[in-house]
Design a protein around this motif. Structure first.
Motif, PDB file in Angstrom:
ATOM      1  N   UNK A  30       0.831  -1.203   0.000  1.00  0.00           N
ATOM      2  CA  UNK A  30       0.000   0.000   0.000  1.00  0.00           C
ATOM      3  C   UNK A  30       0.868   1.256   0.000  1.00  0.00           C
ATOM      4  N   UNK A  31       0.344   2.332  -0.573  1.00  0.00           N
ATOM      5  CA  UNK A  31       1.071   3.603  -0.582  1.00  0.00           C
ATOM      6  C   UNK A  31       1.231   4.120   0.843  1.00  0.00           C
ATOM      7  N   UNK A  32       2.444   4.498   1.237  1.00  0.00           N
ATOM      8  CA  UNK A  32       2.648   5.003   2.604  1.00  0.00           C
ATOM      9  C   UNK A  32       2.043   6.399   2.763  1.00  0.00           C
ATOM     10  N   UNK A  33       1.609   6.705   3.965  1.00  0.00           N
ATOM     11  CA  UNK A  33       1.075   8.037   4.248  1.00  0.00           C
ATOM     12  C   UNK A  33       2.169   8.996   4.686  1.00  0.00           C
ATOM     13  N   UNK A  34       3.297   8.488   5.124  1.00  0.00           N
ATOM     14  CA  UNK A  34       4.419   9.312   5.564  1.00  0.00           C
ATOM     15  C   UNK A  34       5.170   9.835   4.336  1.00  0.00           C
ATOM     16  N   UNK A  35       5.258  11.147   4.160  1.00  0.00           N
ATOM     17  CA  UNK A  35       5.942  11.693   2.979  1.00  0.00           C
ATOM     18  C   UNK A  35       7.439  11.412   2.959  1.00  0.00           C
ATOM     19  N   UNK A  36       7.995  11.004   4.087  1.00  0.00           N
ATOM     20  CA  UNK A  36       9.420  10.690   4.148  1.00  0.00           C
ATOM     21  C   UNK A  36       9.726   9.249   3.729  1.00  0.00           C
ATOM     22  N   UNK A  37       8.689   8.503   3.405  1.00  0.00           N
ATOM     23  CA  UNK A  37       8.842   7.111   2.997  1.00  0.00           C
ATOM     24  C   UNK A  37       8.516   6.991   1.515  1.00  0.00           C
ATOM     25  N   UNK A  38       9.438   6.472   0.749  1.00  0.00           N
ATOM     26  CA  UNK A  38       9.207   6.256  -0.688  1.00  0.00           C
ATOM     27  C   UNK A  38       8.309   5.041  -0.886  1.00  0.00           C
ATOM     28  N   UNK A  39       7.605   5.029  -2.016  1.00  0.00           N
ATOM     29  CA  UNK A  39       6.760   3.891  -2.353  1.00  0.00           C
ATOM     30  C   UNK A  39       7.419   3.112  -3.485  1.00  0.00           C
ATOM     31  N   UNK A  40       7.806   1.868  -3.213  1.00  0.00           N
ATOM     32  CA  UNK A  40       8.578   1.058  -4.146  1.00  0.00           C
ATOM     33  C   UNK A  40       7.899   0.982  -5.509  1.00  0.00           C
ATOM     34  N   UNK A  41       6.645   0.553  -5.544  1.00  0.00           N
ATOM     35  CA  UNK A  41       5.975   0.337  -6.821  1.00  0.00           C
ATOM     36  C   UNK A  41       5.893   1.619  -7.646  1.00  0.00           C
ATOM     37  N   UNK A  42       5.574   2.737  -7.002  1.00  0.00           N
ATOM     38  CA  UNK A  42       5.444   4.000  -7.723  1.00  0.00           C
ATOM     39  C   UNK A  42       6.776   4.478  -8.266  1.00  0.00           C
ATOM     40  N   UNK A  43       7.803   4.460  -7.428  1.00  0.00           N
ATOM     41  CA  UNK A  43       9.092   5.024  -7.823  1.00  0.00           C
ATOM     42  C   UNK A  43       9.856   4.120  -8.782  1.00  0.00           C
ATOM     43  N   UNK A  44       9.760   2.827  -8.596  1.00  0.00           N
ATOM     44  CA  UNK A  44      10.439   1.921  -9.520  1.00  0.00           C
ATOM     45  C   UNK A  44       9.779   1.962 -10.889  1.00  0.00           C
ATOM     46  N   UNK A  45       8.461   2.032 -10.926  1.00  0.00           N
ATOM     47  CA  UNK A  45       7.736   2.067 -12.205  1.00  0.00           C
ATOM     48  C   UNK A  45       8.210   3.219 -13.076  1.00  0.00           C
ATOM     49  N   UNK A  46       8.545   4.349 -12.474  1.00  0.00           N
ATOM     50  CA  UNK A  46       8.900   5.546 -13.245  1.00  0.00           C
ATOM     51  C   UNK A  46      10.372   5.588 -13.632  1.00  0.00           C
ATOM     52  N   UNK A  47      11.160   4.581 -13.243  1.00  0.00           N
ATOM     53  CA  UNK A  47      12.594   4.611 -13.509  1.00  0.00           C
ATOM     54  C   UNK A  47      12.937   4.189 -14.942  1.00  0.00           C
ATOM     55  N   UNK A  48      14.173   4.505 -15.330  1.00  0.00           N
ATOM     56  CA  UNK A  48      14.696   4.147 -16.638  1.00  0.00           C
ATOM     57  C   UNK A  48      14.831   2.628 -16.747  1.00  0.00           C
ATOM     58  N   UNK A  49      14.276   1.990 -17.797  1.00  0.00           N
ATOM     59  CA  UNK A  49      14.336   0.533 -17.921  1.00  0.00           C
ATOM     60  C   UNK A  49      15.621   0.033 -18.570  1.00  0.00           C
ATOM     61  N   UNK A  50      16.714   0.707 -18.344  1.00  0.00           N
ATOM     62  CA  UNK A  50      18.033   0.233 -18.783  1.00  0.00           C
ATOM     63  C   UNK A  50      18.990   0.409 -17.616  1.00  0.00           C
ATOM     64  N   UNK A  51      20.117  -0.306 -17.679  1.00  0.00           N
ATOM     65  CA  UNK A  51      21.085  -0.202 -16.588  1.00  0.00           C
ATOM     66  C   UNK A  51      22.486  -0.263 -17.171  1.00  0.00           C
ATOM     67  N   UNK A  52      23.351   0.688 -16.811  1.00  0.00           N
ATOM     68  CA  UNK A  52      24.707   0.685 -17.361  1.00  0.00           C
ATOM     69  C   UNK A  52      25.513  -0.504 -16.838  1.00  0.00           C
ATOM     70  N   UNK A  53      26.423  -0.993 -17.638  1.00  0.00           N
ATOM     71  CA  UNK A  53      27.283  -2.087 -17.196  1.00  0.00           C
ATOM     72  C   UNK A  53      28.098  -1.627 -15.989  1.00  0.00           C
ATOM     73  N   UNK A  54      28.028  -2.376 -14.903  1.00  0.00           N
ATOM     74  CA  UNK A  54      28.695  -2.010 -13.656  1.00  0.00           C
ATOM     75  C   UNK A  54      29.437  -3.240 -13.133  1.00  0.00           C
TER      76      UNK A  54
END
Length: 235
Positions: free
Chosen positions: A114-138
């Motif tokens: 569930x989405x957290x109510x605390x603004x200091x807590x990130x929401x995994x599903x929301x923030x990961x969904x918006x990320x770049x779907x590529x990853x540099x070789x590391x």
């Protein structure tokens, strides 16, 4: 394969099933790899890198596995089911339990479910969904610590354990490895997460029997009831 990030390398993308949770949606290898890259990018924004720790509070869901893979891409160290006070850069936990943990100053809290109510807590599903779907070789040195807890386990040791189990069972695409063991035990990670991914098989998190140490394998070439117990897996 030298480091755990190689488990989700670009060339491993396919339509074969990779991760499923009963009564929930599953991931094929294409989606698993892409979401692991997005998770790595998200964790990087939170300061995760080599030399820092990520605490992951487990539940029978995909997010702990994705968090583990994202952290491995960055060379950080994961502790599954950490103590309530833990020296980590990031804590990933179910929303209803994230407030039970205390990190040092600068620590970042990430909730899944569930989405957290605390603004200091990130929401995994929301923030990961918006990320770049590529990853540099590391590149990550094989001796880098991957898991910590009662003992430290390196990338090399987990990959070695996974290969032994994959060879023992002759795992291949189309097989499913059912995990009924707590991921806080490195043997469960090596046998239940790394082994099937090495072989291109499927991880199944058994939501009804989690807590017992057992890793079972299903497939046409696997005898019925093939089960590894704690004494059968070494890391």
């Amino acid at each position: 394969m030298n480091a755990l990030g190689d488990l989700v390398a670009r060339e491993r993308r396919s339509d074969d099933p990779a991760l499923s949770i009963p009564h929930s949606g599953g991931y094929d290898y294409h989606r698993l790899c892409t979401t692991a890259w997005k998770t790595g990018n998200f964790l990087r924004h939170l300061g995760v890198r080599e030399g820092v720790s990520v605490g992951i509070v487990t539940s029978p869901s995909a997010q702990p596995v994705l968090g583990f893979l994202g952290a491995m891409l960055l060379g950080s160290t994961v502790r599954f089911d950490p103590p309530n006070e833990f020296d980590a850069r990031v804590l990933l936990a179910p929303t209803e339990g994230v407030g039970d943990y205390e990190l040092p100053p600068g620590g970042q809290y990430v909730a899944y479910g569930k989405s957290p109510t605390d603004p200091n807590v990130s929401h995994f599903e929301t923030d990961v969904w918006s990320e770049n779907p590529t990853f540099p070789e590391t590149p990550i040195p094989p001796e880098t610590t991957a898991l910590t807890g009662e003992t430290d386990v390196s990338h090399e040791e987990l990959i070695g354990a996974g290969r032994r189990i994959a060879d023992q069972w002759n795992l291949k695409p189309g097989n499913a490895v059912v995990v009924r063991a707590p991921l806080a035990d490195p043997r469960a990670v090596g046998g239940g997460i790394v082994a099937p991914l090495i072989a291109g098989a499927e991880i199944v998190l058994d939501t009804d029997r989690i807590g017992e140490f057992a890793i079972a394998c299903d497939g046409d070439d696997v005898p019925d009831g093939s089960v590894l117990t704690a004494g059968d897996v070494s890391v």
